[in-house]
Design an enzyme around this catalytic site. Structure first.
Site, short mmCIF file in Angstrom:
data_model
loop_
_atom_site.label_atom_id
_atom_site.label_comp_id
_atom_site.label_asym_id
_atom_site.label_seq_id
_atom_site.Cartn_x
_atom_site.Cartn_y
_atom_site.Cartn_z
N HIS A 167 0.79 -1.25 -0.06
CA HIS A 167 -0.05 -0.12 -0.11
C HIS A 167 0.84 1.24 -0.01
CE1 HIS A 167 -3.86 2.20 0.85
NE2 HIS A 167 -2.73 3.31 1.60
N CYS A 168 0.87 2.20 -1.06
CA CYS A 168 1.49 3.22 -1.30
C CYS A 168 1.02 4.32 -0.85
CB CYS A 168 2.13 3.41 -2.71
SG CYS A 168 3.42 4.76 -2.82
N PRO A 169 1.16 5.13 0.44
CA PRO A 169 0.25 6.34 0.60
C PRO A 169 0.94 7.55 -0.35
CG PRO A 169 2.22 6.04 2.09
CD PRO A 169 2.22 4.63 1.30
#
Length: 369
Positions: A167-169
């Protein structure tokens, strides 16, 4: 006497569990935490705006007019890949329906047998074989499914994602099977844009320093003041983005994901090898970057049947010969629906025809003959 019916359109994506948000009629799917994504947009657009505003006019006149043109092409490609990664479905797997979850629970209980009290039940795992290698499918207690190979549950989006990478913010979304190639192209193009801007920032200052000296160039030329900002931003970006691009290039060459690399799933211990690798760097890169576009697992953009709330009235629900004509016109169902039958949820059961209706239809058919 009439029956009043109130309808409400229900979009399929509004019924999806998890912690995602949808925009543009369901075409855009992102995580709820989008603050860092806006910071990414600000850094990219702000840095490029300063470069086009202060550096490019001087470089286009004294060096080459192709410098701002190539920078604009790189900038547009970076923004396209960023938005494509952020706004697409990463490969969210649908959760099991209540009937499916109950059936799976019964299968698991039947396979495990009666567990004595005080003992821990065995883990819910299924083994499958992929390229002569045993792969374990883990059970997701939230989605009530056995996750496919390489899938994992994202704790931030609260959904299982196929070929989950991370999960890439910074992009405001998960990176999975359907948007990984766009994420890699985004990091690769951003690395090239950062190197390009950083290089020509130095060239700009050097050319002005040769003419008037470094200190006088800083004092007399307002366009060189953003140089220190460029150096600061580009320096950290070079180490972070270029390093991230190199790391994902290494993963693509081995056909691995970030999640598998962190967990050490294919570290070679106990003779466990990566069953998805073709043992060839070129084939691995072609599969990840040039493979087919995978369809969306979730529901398509359509409208579910309207929900009707019938109020109590004194008029009969079935018209007869004693019903006034104005009441007959208000009785009936006029459901607006833009979905095909295969798009309807499994729990939707259309209303069955009454025996009286079937009898009337058969009589009308006989009279026609």
């Amino acid at each position: 006497m009439s029956a009043v019916m109130i309808s409400r359109k229900v979009r399929k994506w509004e019924k999806l569990p998890g912690k995602n948000t949808f925009c543009c009629d369901g075409r855009v799917m992102m995580a709820r935490q989008k603050g860092v994504f806006y910071l990414t947009l600000f850094l990219i657009i702000g840095t490029c705006a300063l470069f086009f505003g202060f550096e490019c006019p001087y470089l286009a006149v004294h060096l080459s007019a192709a410098i701002p043109v190539f920078a604009a092409v790189l900038f547009l490609f970076v923004m396209a890949m960023l938005l494509r990664t952020s706004f697409s479905d990463p490969g969210v797997l649908p959760r099991a329906l209540p009937e499916e979850a109950t059936f799976i629970e019964m299968e698991i209980e039947a396979a495990n047998g009666n567990v004595p009290s005080g003992q821990r039940p065995p883990p819910r795992i299924r083994n499958i074989e992929i390229n002569n290698q045993i792969v374990k499918l883990k059970y997701c207690y939230t989605c009530k499914i056995f996750r496919p190979p390489r899938a994992s549950h994202c704790s931030i989006c609260d959904n299982c994602v196929d070929r989950f990478d991370h999960h890439c913010p910074w992009v405001g979304n998960c990176v999975g099977k359907r948007n990984y190639r766009y994420f890699y192209l985004f990091t690769l193009s951003l690395s090239l844009l950062t190197i390009y801007i950083f290089t020509f920032d130095i060239v700009h200052v050097v050319m002005r320093s040769v003419e008037d000296g470094f200190l006088s160039a800083l004092k007399e030329t307002p366009g060189t003041y953003p140089f220190f900002f460029f150096v600061l931003v580009c320096f950290f970006t070079l180490w972070s983005v270029v390093g991230l691009t190199g790391f994902h290039t290494y993963l693509i060459s081995l056909n691995q994901t970030t999640n598998e690399d962190i967990k050490g799933s294919w570290s070679g211990k106990n003779r466990v090898q990566n069953p998805y690798s073709h043992k060839n760097i070129f084939k691995n890169c072609c599969e990840v970057l040039c493979g087919p576009a995978y369809p969306r697992y979730g529901p398509r953009r359509c409208v579910l049947p309207q929900i009707f709330h019938v109020q109590k009235t004194t008029a009969p629900l079935i018209p007869n010969e004693h019903t006034p004509d104005d009441a007959k016109a208000s009785i009936g169902v006029s459901a607006e629906q833009s979905c095909s039958p295969e798009d309807l949820p499994p729990s939707f059961i259309p209303p069955l025809a009454s025996p009286e209706t079937d009898a009337e239809a058969s009589v009308a058919k006989d009279n026609s003959h």
